[in-house]
Design a protein around this motif. Structure first.
Motif, PDB file in Angstrom:
ATOM      1  N   UNK A  91      62.072 -16.433 -16.949  1.00 27.38           N
ATOM      2  CA  UNK A  91      63.219 -16.067 -17.793  1.00 27.38           C
ATOM      3  C   UNK A  91      63.268 -17.034 -18.572  1.00 27.38           C
ATOM      4  N   UNK A  92      63.386 -18.410 -17.977  1.00 25.08           N
ATOM      5  CA  UNK A  92      63.521 -19.602 -18.819  1.00 25.08           C
ATOM      6  C   UNK A  92      62.302 -19.826 -19.504  1.00 25.08           C
ATOM      7  N   UNK A  93      61.129 -19.583 -19.279  1.00 26.20           N
ATOM      8  CA  UNK A  93      59.921 -19.725 -20.283  1.00 26.20           C
ATOM      9  C   UNK A  93      59.952 -18.670 -21.282  1.00 26.20           C
ATOM     10  N   UNK A  94      60.341 -17.420 -20.999  1.00 27.49           N
ATOM     11  CA  UNK A  94      60.288 -16.593 -22.110  1.00 27.49           C
ATOM     12  C   UNK A  94      61.303 -16.845 -23.127  1.00 27.49           C
ATOM     13  N   UNK A  95      62.447 -17.175 -22.820  1.00 23.61           N
ATOM     14  CA  UNK A  95      63.536 -17.364 -23.474  1.00 23.61           C
ATOM     15  C   UNK A  95      63.401 -18.581 -24.575  1.00 23.61           C
ATOM     16  N   UNK A  96      62.774 -19.494 -23.731  1.00 26.06           N
ATOM     17  CA  UNK A  96      62.543 -20.986 -24.512  1.00 26.06           C
ATOM     18  C   UNK A  96      61.313 -20.559 -25.689  1.00 26.06           C
ATOM     19  N   UNK A  97      60.482 -19.711 -25.348  1.00 27.02           N
ATOM     20  CA  UNK A  97      59.252 -19.297 -26.227  1.00 27.02           C
ATOM     21  C   UNK A  97      59.915 -18.805 -27.330  1.00 27.02           C
ATOM     22  N   UNK A  98      60.845 -17.739 -27.146  1.00 22.55           N
ATOM     23  CA  UNK A  98      61.444 -16.730 -28.075  1.00 22.55           C
ATOM     24  C   UNK A  98      61.960 -17.603 -29.185  1.00 22.55           C
ATOM     25  N   UNK A  99      62.915 -18.579 -28.755  1.00 19.82           N
ATOM     26  CA  UNK A  99      63.710 -19.276 -29.541  1.00 19.82           C
ATOM     27  C   UNK A  99      62.922 -20.266 -30.586  1.00 19.82           C
TER      28      UNK A  99
END
Length: 479
Positions: free
Chosen positions: A50-58
């Motif tokens: 979840x953290x990886x995806x949200x970081x990538x999106x940002x």
């Protein structure tokens, strides 16, 4: 009849356009934190993903945002038989719609079987989705000032378009849960209100189709205006882009004010769905948010032209933010009351369309303001500012919402009963207090620094028309 067709088809395009934006920026993160990585036991397969995806999106969205002015320059330099906007609108809609459907899937189980490969594939597809949507977004709203030079006509067309975009955005909140539940029951055999990954995918397919159909109707029904003022366009080199924007002082002050508003609103708006799920414990009531937003948003949009004539755009902007602040205060005292939460949410949604329209009209008028100051007309480059700021606010809000949701324990199969008092306070800090400060500062900047009024814009247009009429007379005399 031509004006009616132009306004209606532009509004239909805005409907699909904002439905897409809501799905991409508001609900995609909700999908990631609730369903994307959930295993058969109802727990997160890998919470760190979840953290990886949200970081990538940002990161991806921030990097992409830096390219928006260059996209605007490409559009300004486009010359085709269909004009300079329509090829980008249609092409962007096709590619972004396909990519949206893809990111609302788990790429045939890669989240479980090969999570690292999933992250790699997701990054590629999300980059495609974000860049193609940017091209569509810049071209779609860049089309507005080309439809008319008159501020009053732009207000009329922009209001109708905002009516469509308000319905598009609010409809997503209304249909999200019903579509998800219906598709889940149809494909997965679930019962009750159970939501699944398949339900989210079905939702994404419907939104993508609406975006594509709306873009097609806009391309069919609108026509760029022809005026000597619009001919004052030279090829925009990439090295000139930021100089063009920077010399437009009104555009820069407006950008600062609107970014703070866009960020504050995006954070709160993205977290309302969490509030109903994890604080109130009534996710089924969330559909009412969309209904309230639709009704009040329509009322706000319809009232904008009258309010602008009565108190001017500047005070529409400032007064609307004052209404939002009241909403933040009421939300803080709503407790576990769904009714109070809906009232508070309603105050956000009656204010947001008014702020958006005041900003959009002012940015549109900045085209002529910049033309007078810089000596050349740059429609798309100027109009990139508003979508750029919305996306920048959305990008930061995605990361903030992810941090807030994980920190408050609002992930996976958690329910309202699992959220502690400290978790709720942590959540409210992000949802209410920080955004309230941001929008208040936004109102102060707009009130003190924006001097481009409707009257001043009319004077600028008269000066430009006189200048080009004079140039045309001299040219004819030389012949």
């Amino acid at each position: 009849m031509h004006k009616v067709r132009q306004s209606v088809t532009y509004a239909l395009g805005a409907f699909g356009h904002d439905a897409f934006y809501a799905a991409l920026t508001t609900y995609f993160i909700a999908f990631v934190t609730s369903q994307l990585f959930e295993g058969s036991d109802g727990k997160q397969v890998n919470a760190w993903l979840i953290g990886a995806i949200t970081t990538m999106v940002v990161v991806i969205r921030i990097v992409e945002i830096a390219f928006d002015p260059f996209i605007g320059a490409l559009i300004d330099n486009t010359q085709t038989r269909w004009g300079k906007f329509k090829p980008w609108i249609m092409g962007g809609a096709i590619v972004s719609s396909l990519a949206l459907v893809a990111i609302f899937s788990n790429f045939f189980g890669l989240t479980v079987s090969h999570p690292n490969l999933y992250l790699f594939v997701f990054a590629i597809v999300f980059i495609i989705a974000d860049f193609s949507y940017s091209a569509l977004d810049v071209a779609f709203w860049g089309l507005l000032p080309s439809l008319s030079l008159k501020s009053s006509d732009r207000t009329s067309i922009g209001t109708v378009a905002r009516f469509g975009s308000t319905l598009g955005h609010t409809s997503v909140a209304i249909v999200l849960v019903p579509i998800n539940v219906w598709v889940s029951q149809w494909l997965m055999g679930t019962t009750g209100d159970t939501e699944t990954r398949a339900g989210w995918l079905g939702f994404a397919i419907i939104i993508a189709a609406l975006s594509l159909i709306g873009a097609l109707l806009t391309c069919w029904g609108t026509e760029e205006g022809k005026s000597p003022v619009r001919k004052n366009v030279k090829k925009t080199s990439f090295k000139d882009i930021f100089g063009i924007l920077g010399r437009n002082d009104q555009l820069m002050w407006l950008a600062g004010a609107y970014f703070l508003f866009a960020l504050g609103f995006a954070i709160t708006n993205s977290m309302v769905v969490y509030y109903f799920h994890y604080v109130l414990g009534h996710p089924e009531e969330y559909s009412m948010v969309g209904i309230v937003e639709a009704i009040l948003g329509v009322i706000a949009v319809v009232s904008f032209p009258s309010l602008q004539r009565l108190i001017t755009r500047k005070w529409v902007y400032v007064s609307s933010i004052c209404v939002m602040v009241v909403g933040y205060i009421l939300y803080n005292f709503s407790g576990d009351s769904a009714v109070m939460s809906l009232v508070s949410t309603g105050l956000f949604y009656v204010a947001q369309p008014l702020v958006f329209l005041a900003t959009l009209m002012t940015i549109s008028d900045c085209v002529e303001y910049g033309q007078l100051r810089n000596g050349t007309r740059n429609e798309s480059v100027t109009l990139t500012v508003r979508p750029l700021l919305d996306k920048l606010g959305g990008a930061f809000s995605n990361g903030i919402v992810g941090v807030a949701a994980v920190g408050a324990g609002m992930t996976g199969a958690a329910t309202a009963a699992d959220i502690t008092a400290s978790g709720v306070m942590h959540f409210k800090m992000f949802m209410l207090y920080i955004p309230m400060v941001l929008v208040i500062v936004s109102a102060i900047i707009f009130a003190l620094k924006i001097t481009l009024t409707e009257k001043k814009h009319d004077e600028i247009v008269r000066k430009l028309e006189e200048e080009f009429d004079s140039d045309a007379a001299v040219e004819n005399a030389d012949r």
